[in-house]
Design a protein around this motif. Structure first.
Motif, PDB file in Angstrom:
ATOM      1  N   SER A   1      49.822  41.717  41.614  1.00 23.45           N
ATOM      2  CA  SER A   1      49.837  41.177  40.259  1.00 23.45           C
ATOM      3  C   SER A   1      50.976  40.167  40.123  1.00 23.45           C
ATOM      4  O   SER A   1      52.098  40.393  40.588  1.00 23.45           O
ATOM      5  N   VAL A   2      50.612  39.027  39.543  1.00 24.35           N
ATOM      6  CA  VAL A   2      51.520  37.898  39.495  1.00 24.35           C
ATOM      7  C   VAL A   2      52.185  37.871  38.127  1.00 24.35           C
ATOM      8  O   VAL A   2      51.671  37.291  37.175  1.00 24.35           O
ATOM      9  N   THR A   3      53.350  38.546  38.053  1.00 19.97           N
ATOM     10  CA  THR A   3      53.992  38.701  36.751  1.00 19.97           C
ATOM     11  C   THR A   3      55.049  37.634  36.499  1.00 19.97           C
ATOM     12  O   THR A   3      55.829  37.725  35.554  1.00 19.97           O
TER      13      THR A   3
ATOM     14  N   LEU B   1      38.204  30.798  48.589  1.00 23.45           N
ATOM     15  CA  LEU B   1      39.492  31.429  48.262  1.00 23.45           C
ATOM     16  C   LEU B   1      39.715  32.675  49.122  1.00 23.45           C
ATOM     17  O   LEU B   1      40.807  32.875  49.669  1.00 23.45           O
ATOM     18  N   LYS B   2      38.665  33.513  49.264  1.00 26.53           N
ATOM     19  CA  LYS B   2      38.808  34.725  50.091  1.00 26.53           C
ATOM     20  C   LYS B   2      39.208  34.339  51.497  1.00 26.53           C
ATOM     21  O   LYS B   2      40.090  34.941  52.085  1.00 26.53           O
ATOM     22  N   LEU B   3      38.515  33.328  52.069  1.00 28.42           N
ATOM     23  CA  LEU B   3      38.798  32.968  53.455  1.00 28.42           C
ATOM     24  C   LEU B   3      40.229  32.454  53.604  1.00 28.42           C
ATOM     25  O   LEU B   3      40.960  32.870  54.499  1.00 28.42           O
TER      26      LEU B   3
ATOM     27  N   ALA C   1      32.744  43.325  39.440  1.00 30.39           N
ATOM     28  CA  ALA C   1      32.710  44.064  38.172  1.00 30.39           C
ATOM     29  C   ALA C   1      32.963  43.119  36.989  1.00 30.39           C
ATOM     30  O   ALA C   1      32.352  43.257  35.929  1.00 30.39           O
ATOM     31  N   GLN C   2      33.850  42.138  37.183  1.00 33.12           N
ATOM     32  CA  GLN C   2      34.074  41.148  36.111  1.00 33.12           C
ATOM     33  C   GLN C   2      32.784  40.378  35.839  1.00 33.12           C
ATOM     34  O   GLN C   2      32.409  40.151  34.673  1.00 33.12           O
ATOM     35  N   VAL C   3      32.099  39.986  36.921  1.00 39.72           N
ATOM     36  CA  VAL C   3      30.839  39.248  36.758  1.00 39.72           C
ATOM     37  C   VAL C   3      29.800  40.138  36.064  1.00 39.72           C
ATOM     38  O   VAL C   3      29.049  39.678  35.204  1.00 39.72           O
TER      39      VAL C   3
ATOM     40  N   GLY D   1      42.922  32.433  39.378  1.00 37.28           N
ATOM     41  CA  GLY D   1      42.428  32.841  40.701  1.00 37.28           C
ATOM     42  C   GLY D   1      40.983  33.297  40.687  1.00 37.28           C
ATOM     43  O   GLY D   1      40.102  32.664  40.106  1.00 37.28           O
ATOM     44  N   THR D   2      40.763  34.430  41.339  1.00 30.18           N
ATOM     45  CA  THR D   2      39.425  34.997  41.435  1.00 30.18           C
ATOM     46  C   THR D   2      38.834  35.275  40.052  1.00 30.18           C
ATOM     47  O   THR D   2      37.636  35.073  39.825  1.00 30.18           O
ATOM     48  N   SER D   3      39.684  35.721  39.121  1.00 39.97           N
ATOM     49  CA  SER D   3      39.191  36.018  37.771  1.00 39.97           C
ATOM     50  C   SER D   3      38.691  34.747  37.083  1.00 39.97           C
ATOM     51  O   SER D   3      37.742  34.777  36.299  1.00 39.97           O
TER      52      SER D   3
HETATM   53  C1  F6R Z   1      42.431  36.513  44.797  1.00 45.62           C
HETATM   54  C2  F6R Z   1      43.345  37.158  43.895  1.00 45.62           C
HETATM   55  C3  F6R Z   1      44.088  36.334  42.868  1.00 45.62           C
HETATM   56  C4  F6R Z   1      43.915  36.963  41.494  1.00 45.62           C
HETATM   57  C5  F6R Z   1      44.771  36.246  40.438  1.00 45.62           C
HETATM   58  C6  F6R Z   1      44.544  36.802  39.040  1.00 45.62           C
HETATM   59  O1  F6R Z   1      41.810  37.410  45.640  1.00 45.62           O
HETATM   60  O2  F6R Z   1      43.484  38.354  43.934  1.00 45.62           O
HETATM   61  O3  F6R Z   1      43.634  35.019  42.866  1.00 45.62           O
HETATM   62  O4  F6R Z   1      42.564  36.925  41.155  1.00 45.62           O
HETATM   63  O5  F6R Z   1      46.123  36.374  40.770  1.00 45.62           O
HETATM   64  O6  F6R Z   1      44.867  38.157  38.964  1.00 45.62           O
HETATM   65  P1  F6R Z   1      44.391  39.064  37.788  1.00 45.62           P
HETATM   66  O7  F6R Z   1      42.915  39.145  37.818  1.00 45.62           O
HETATM   67  O8  F6R Z   1      45.046  40.393  38.028  1.00 45.62           O
HETATM   68  O9  F6R Z   1      44.879  38.428  36.503  1.00 45.62           O
END
Ligand code: F6R
Length: 366
Positions: free
Chosen positions: A362-364, A242-244, A164-166, A59-61
């Protein structure tokens, strides 16, 4: 707890001057041209000889990882590959003890990213983490790492964690350049001095809210939206899209601006908003010709431009200014108006900004 803001997302967007400062604290010494990253210090020698870095994230990361690729290759001259953790883990990738894998995760709990780390670790790679949540699973799995220190992020759509990651990746690129001698001390002094002032420039970028609301009003009922950028503006475009899509449910795509002519240009008509990252950097002239191509087909052009821009203003329907900065820091600044734009559009459409449908913080699960 929202500190007077209507949503956590807005609060977190406005926290960025502070969160980026916190992220850099004790890590940069502009006057000496020095970066210190305690978390990866014991690998300083290893970094001198590595042949390749693999970045894994979702995702964003993952978008932050693409910015990292640009920065590490540009400044430290180490080849970088950026992989979706979910793809990487199910391939049979070639990994050796000489590789350094950087895993990026806000939550530190993403299942696919954890599985990718475990696989790379088994094959002998050195694993660095870039995480926001201290003590989460990923920081415990990695050999070393650098926390982003953005503070808790409650809004499901990642904003301050991304910048912050960037920032950490920028610090890592400069740190590696310092170890490998690919940047002179005087160049490092110049870059770090400018980086030190980025929080103030982000503050200025946050002040374009009025024009951004006007743009939001204009495009809020669109069915589609394109985001285009070149160089490190490309991952910024991906992140804007992605944000939009995640908070406003408008279909949006990010593309490298030069790829437009290989397909997406077919979509452009008077109803298609196209957001350009059109700041004054090495790809400025090229982006201008891409804007002309969109205008010739009557698309609605929204451009993120450098303060004082003249050329793009002659063509674009709307221009949103950000302060001038070295190309290295463009992603940090250009991301800000895109976060605000998606926020305002989502609010105008009556969407649940902090908890968009179908998404989890968080996508566990894989
Ligand atoms: C987008 C968003 C997701 C996360 C992705 C990874 O705004 O929040 O795309 O970036 O699920 O999550 P992390 O960084 O927690 O591993």
């Amino acid at each position: 707890e929202k500190g007077g803001y209507e949503h956590f997302m807005l609060k977190e967007i406005y926290e960025q001057p502070r969160s980026i400062k916190d992220c850099m604290r004790g890590r940069i010494y502009p006057q000496e041209g020095k970066v210190q990253l305690g978390g990866i210090k014991e690998f300083a020698d290893k970094l001198k000889n590595i042949d390749r870095i693999i970045i894994v994230a979702c995702g964003t990361s993952w978008h932050a990882g693409l910015v990292g690729e640009y920065l590490i290759e540009e400044y430290a001259r180490i080849p970088v590959e950026v992989e979706y953790a979910s793809e990487f883990r199910y391939r049979n990738p070639i990994i050796t003890e000489k590789d350094v894998v950087i895993a990026i995760s806000q939550s530190g709990e993403t299942a696919d990213t954890m599985a990718a780390i475990e696989m790379a670790k088994e094959k002998g790679a050195t694993i660095f983490g870039i995480c926001n949540v201290a003590g989460a699973s990923i920081p415990r799995l990695t050999h070393a790492g650098v926390y982003t220190h953005a503070g808790p992020e409650i809004g499901v759509a990642s904003t301050k964690a991304f910048t912050a990651q960037v920032t950490v990746l920028t610090l890592m690129a400069f740190y590696m350049a310092q170890q490998r001698g690919t940047l002179t001390t005087s160049k490092l002094i110049e870059l770090l001095t400018e980086l030190d002032h980025i929080p103030e420039k982000i503050q200025i970028a946050l002040e374009s809210d009025d024009i951004i609301k006007k743009v939001a009003e204009k495009i809020k009922d669109s069915k589609n939206c394109l985001f285009l950028g070149r160089g490190s503006g490309f991952p910024v475009a991906l992140e804007g899209a992605l944000k939009l899509k995640e908070i406003s449910y408008i279909h949006a795509e990010g593309y490298p601006a030069a790829e437009m002519k290989h397909g997406p240009i077919a979509l452009i008509d008077e109803e298609m908003p196209v957001v350009f990252i059109a700041t004054q950097n090495s790809s400025y002239e090229k982006v201008i010709s891409n804007i002309q191509e969109v205008k010739a087909r009557k698309g609605i052009v929204i451009a993120i431009v450098t303060q004082g821009d003249i050329e793009v203003k002659k063509m674009a329907d709307y221009c949103i200014e950000i302060p001038d900065a070295d190309e290295a820091f463009l992603p940090l600044l250009a991301t800000i108006p895109l976060q605000l734009l998606s926020y305002h559009i989502a609010v105008m459409r009556g969407c649940n900004v902090d908890q968009p449908r179908n998404l989890a913080k968080s996508v566990t699960v894989e």
